[in-house]
Design a protein around this motif. Structure first.
Motif: not given
Length: 132
Positions: A1-18, A57-59, A65-68
């Motif tokens: 996986m590329t760094i960018a794909f890992w960034c998408v993974f982080v992006a998916v998790l971030l709303p759940y942290v909020c 922030a969660h919302l 997320l989709p655009g990114f």
């Protein structure tokens, strides 16, 4: 996986942290949790302060997320330069983490600036893809 794909993974998790912050800080007058599994959709109507900002922030995290994710995937599909994709995706994550921090600390001008930078990264990913 590329760094960018890992960034998408982080992006998916971030709303759940909020969401976790909102759920764990939203308290009623007696100190009890306000989130009720029998009526979960009413939760945002009953919170305020830090919990409300975390919910918002969660919302916003789900809204961005989709655009990114699409921009990262499209840039990969057209074989844009990987280093440019990774840099833009990494800056997007940093901007979104800053956005959450500014949201939680009620710094609206900085929050809007972070939102702008994250949007600029998405647009940059599309430009990089378009130029490939």
């Amino acid at each position: 996986m590329t760094i960018a794909f890992w960034c998408v993974f982080v992006a998916v998790l971030l709303p759940y942290v909020c969401f976790g912050i909102a759920r764990n800080t939203g308290r009623g007058p007696t100190g009890g949790r306000l989130r009720d599994n029998r009526n979960p959709r009413d939760f945002p109507n009953r919170i305020q302060g830090l919990a409300k900002r975390a919910w918002d922030a969660h919302l916003n995290g789900f809204e961005s997320l989709p655009g990114f994710a699409a921009a990262v995937i499209i840039a990969h599909v057209v074989h844009a330069p990987q280093n440019q994709i990774d840099i833009l995706a990494s800056v997007w994550v940093v901007a979104r983490v800053a956005h959450v921090a500014f949201y939680l600390t009620d710094k609206s001008t900085l929050r809007s600036s972070a939102q702008f930078f994250s949007l600029a990264c998405v647009l940059g990913l599309f430009v990089v893809a378009g130029l490939s």
